[in-house]
Structures are given as structure tokens and as C-alpha cells.
Design an enzyme around this catalytic site. Structure first.
Site, mmCIF file in Angstrom:
data_model
loop_
_atom_site.group_PDB
_atom_site.id
_atom_site.type_symbol
_atom_site.label_atom_id
_atom_site.label_comp_id
_atom_site.label_asym_id
_atom_site.label_seq_id
_atom_site.Cartn_x
_atom_site.Cartn_y
_atom_site.Cartn_z
ATOM 1 N N PRO A 103 -18.523 3.834 5.040
ATOM 2 C CG PRO A 103 -18.558 1.570 5.668
ATOM 3 C CD PRO A 103 -19.250 2.576 4.809
ATOM 4 N N GLY A 107 -12.262 -0.215 2.582
ATOM 5 C CA GLY A 107 -12.257 -0.883 1.284
ATOM 6 C C GLY A 107 -13.517 -0.664 0.476
ATOM 7 N N GLY A 109 -14.268 2.382 -0.858
ATOM 8 C CA GLY A 109 -14.061 3.500 -1.774
ATOM 9 C C GLY A 109 -14.532 4.848 -1.251
ATOM 10 C CB SER A 110 -15.031 6.295 2.138
ATOM 11 O OG SER A 110 -13.723 6.284 2.628
ATOM 12 C CB SER A 111 -10.687 8.464 -0.183
ATOM 13 O OG SER A 111 -10.186 7.328 -0.856
ATOM 14 C CB ALA A 113 -17.473 7.747 -2.904
ATOM 15 C CG ASP A 154 -10.881 1.918 -5.041
ATOM 16 O OD1 ASP A 154 -10.945 0.760 -5.491
ATOM 17 O OD2 ASP A 154 -10.651 2.179 -3.844
HETATM 18 O O1 PMV Z 1 -8.830 1.378 -1.222
HETATM 19 P P1 PMV Z 1 -9.289 -0.034 -1.194
HETATM 20 O O2 PMV Z 1 -9.240 -0.639 0.162
HETATM 21 O O3 PMV Z 1 -10.601 -0.218 -1.892
HETATM 22 O O4 PMV Z 1 -8.227 -0.914 -2.030
HETATM 23 C C1 PMV Z 1 -8.048 -0.734 -3.376
HETATM 24 C C2 PMV Z 1 -7.580 -1.966 -3.993
HETATM 25 C C3 PMV Z 1 -6.080 -2.203 -4.061
HETATM 26 O O5 PMV Z 1 -5.905 -3.120 -5.151
HETATM 27 C C4 PMV Z 1 -5.575 -2.847 -2.790
HETATM 28 C C5 PMV Z 1 -5.270 -0.943 -4.326
HETATM 29 C C6 PMV Z 1 -5.443 -0.362 -5.718
HETATM 30 O O6 PMV Z 1 -4.974 0.752 -5.926
HETATM 31 O O7 PMV Z 1 -6.014 -1.025 -6.610
#
Ligand code: PMV
Length: 318
Positions: A103, A107, A109-111, A113, A154
Site C-alpha cells: 500500500p 509507512g 516502504g512502498s517507494s 521497495a 527504509d
Molecule cells: O516512510 P515511512 O512512513 O516508513 O517513515 C520512515 C520513518 C521516519 O523515521 C519517519 C522517516 C525516516 O526517514 O526515517
């Protein structure tokens, strides 16, 4: 015609989102059964390479002079590969297809991945073998395109597809976890990571003492979480998740929808639950004792308003 198909997993952050941006440690785990895919068809007869975004049913020509916004990140990935390796992507003879089960903006990690799957396919196509650290650096360049100033957690966990203890500028530590069952619930609300990270940064500037202390406490939870993950103490792991959630609420990144799903999970037997990722929407994760309990909690999350839910098992790769 040759075909190269590769993929990259989703991820969740178990401890330390946001504080990781400020140099504190965090823990992330891959979610291997939810993935982003890239497929490259290689055929000399193809004169006009295309990029097909399957999920959107849209196709673009690589040769188009002005690339539409939808494929900016892909063209940027190509540019990064070319400048890193010094090898040019051929002007014809291929077509690329991209799709993802992850999704978007939740949060998971779609982008990152999609970026990792894209790098893998292009590097295989160009027959380039990068060292692991170089690959992670390259995936970080792509992540910057999406999020401005990401911590790097990520793209690192997704590139490695292993549970990691991560701290900026420090060596990555692999985790050999005991077996744990998690349920992920999606609020259905998409949030841009960069926006939430910027809002936290503004509040940090206004209230640096308090935020500094909270970030440090979250980092301490991650340190503790590392031991607990390896020792297999489910009860303690759940408590740490709950403590992390309280601190995330204090920095203003939870939301009524996240709080609701977290409460539903806890009321229905989850040992601990917290939001995962940037927050203000997106997903939450709950720890349960078994697959059966996970299925029960998963159904309760859907009844309680989750748009979807996933059960995932964390175990050592050994
Ligand atoms: O992109 P997300 O929603 O998985 O968030 C990443 C985690 C954060 O700590 C909020 C941002 C980061 O760059 O680590």
C-alpha cells in the site's frame, strides 16, 4: 526475448521512527510476503522502450522529451544508475513493467521497495555487480528523491531484506530474532512521510528540550528491543511497543484512526501495538502470540475500520 524479473519486500519499523532521523537507533524488519516488482523484457526489435505502470494501467515512452510526473522517479533512478556506474542505459531494445502489492504512503516502504526493485533490474540488465554498501548508497539517493532528508532506514532494510538495528552513520547490525507474530493494520489514510517529518522538525525546534528527551527515550527502547527480539521475550517486546507508541503520541504523530486500531488490537489480545512509519495515518503493527491469535486480531481490525490487514511472521534467517 529475455526477461529479468526481480522484487523487493515491504518493511515495518518496529522501534524508533522519527527519532532515527535525529541519529538515534531504530529497528526495522522486512515484510517479505508483500512486495514490489519490476520486469524488464529485452528484445532487439523494441525501438521505443516503454515504462508500464501496471497498477495505474499507464504506459509511457522512455524517449519522450518531457517525462510526466508519474515517472519522474524512474527517470531519476536511471540517471543515478548511469552516473554511479558510468554505463548508459540503451536507447532501445527493452521495455519495463512495474507493479506493487505494497500500500502506498502507509509507512510500509512502498517507494523504497519500488526503488530497490528498479535498481536491481537495471543493474542486472547492465550486468553490473555493486558491493552491498554501494547498492545501499544508490538506493539512498533514490529515497532522497521521495522524502527529502530520509534517515536511510527504509532503503537499507529493504535492500538487505533482513531485520536490522539501524543508526545513521553507524555500521548496520543484523538481528537474529526469535519467532514473533505481527499483525499490520492499514488505516487507509495516506500520508506523505516528508510532510510528517517536517512537522515534527518544526515542533522539535520550538520545544527542543522535550523532543530531545523523547527521541533519546525512543532510542533507548530500540536498544532494549534488540535484546528482547533476540531473547524471544514476547511479553517484554509488547510492553516496549506500547511504550514506543506513547512517546510517538507525545510527539504528535499518532491519529484518531491509528489510536482506534491500536486499541482494537490491544482489546482483542495483542500484547503490544504501535503505529509504524511516519504516522498521522498509514499502518499500525500489533504483536500476538500465535498465527491463530493473529488471524483473530486481523479480523477484529477489519471490523474496527482497517482497510486491510496482514499477518507476518518474524524469524531468524538462519
Ligand atoms: O516512510 P515511512 O512512513 O516508513 O517513515 C520512515 C520513518 C521516519 O523515521 C519517519 C522517516 C525516516 O526517514 O526515517
Amino acid at each position: 526475448m529475455d526477461v529479468i524479473q526481480v522484487s523487493a519486500p515491504a518493511k515495518i519499523i518496529l522501534f524508533g521512527e522519527h527519532s532515527v532521523v535525529y541519529g538515534h537507533p531504530a529497528i526495522a524488519i522486512p515484510v517479505s510476503d508483500i512486495r514490489a516488482y519490476t520486469e524488464l523484457q529485452i528484445d532487439n526489435k523494441i525501438q521505443h522502450p516503454t515504462i508500464y505502470l501496471k497498477d495505474y494501467g499507464k504506459q509511457f515512452y522512455y524517449h519522450d522529451k518531457v517525462s510526466p510526473e508519474e515517472i519522474n522517479h524512474i527517470i531519476h533512478a536511471f540517471d543515478c544508475v548511469q552516473s554511479k556506474t558510468g554505463i548508459m542505459i540503451p536507447q532501445n531494445g527493452w521495455q519495463l513493467k512495474i507493479w506493487s502489492e505494497i500500500p502506498i504512503a502507509r509507512g510500509m516502504g512502498s517507494s523504497a521497495a519500488v526503488s530497490v526493485a528498479l535498481l536491481k533490474v537495471m543493474l542486472q540488465f547492465l550486468k553490473i555487480n555493486l558491493a552491498q554498501s554501494e547498492f545501499i548508497d544508490l538506493s539512498y539517493e533514490l529515497e532522497k528523491f521521495h522524502h527529502g532528508r530520509p534517515s536511510g532506514i527504509d532503503n537499507t532494510v529493504i535492500s538487505l531484506e533482513k531485520p536490522i538495528f539501524f543508526q545513521k552513520e553507524k555500521e548496520i547490525q543484523y538481528i537474529e530474532p526469535a519467532k514473533f507474530y505481527f499483525v499490520i493494520g492499514d488505516t487507509g489514510i495516506g500520508k506523505k512521510t516528508s510532510q510528517v517529518v517536517n512537522e515534527v522538525a518544526n515542533r522539535y525546534t520550538e520545544n527542543s528540550d522535550m523532543y530531545g528527551k523523547i527521541f533519546k527515550s525512543i532510542g533507548d527502547i530500540a536498544v532494549h528491543g534488540l535484546d528482547v527480539l533476540q531473547s524471544g521475550d514476547t511479553q517484554r517486546l509488547g510492553e516496549l511497543m506500547n511504550e514506543n507508541q506513547s512517546l510517538l503520541s507525545e510527539i504528535g504523530v499518532s491519529s484518531p484512526e491509528l489510536d482506534n486500531l491500536i486499541n482494537v488490537a490491544r482489546k482483542n489480545g495483542a500484547i503490544g501495538a504501535k503505529l509504524c512509519g511516519a504516522g498521522k495515518g498509514g499502518c499500525m503493527v500489533a504483536l500476538v502470540n500465535s498465527k491463530q491469535e493473529g488471524e483473530f486480531v486481523s479480523n477484529k481490525l477489519i471490523e474496527g475500520g482497517a482497510k486491510r490487514s496482514f499477518l507476518t511472521v518474524l524469524k531468524s534467517g538462519k
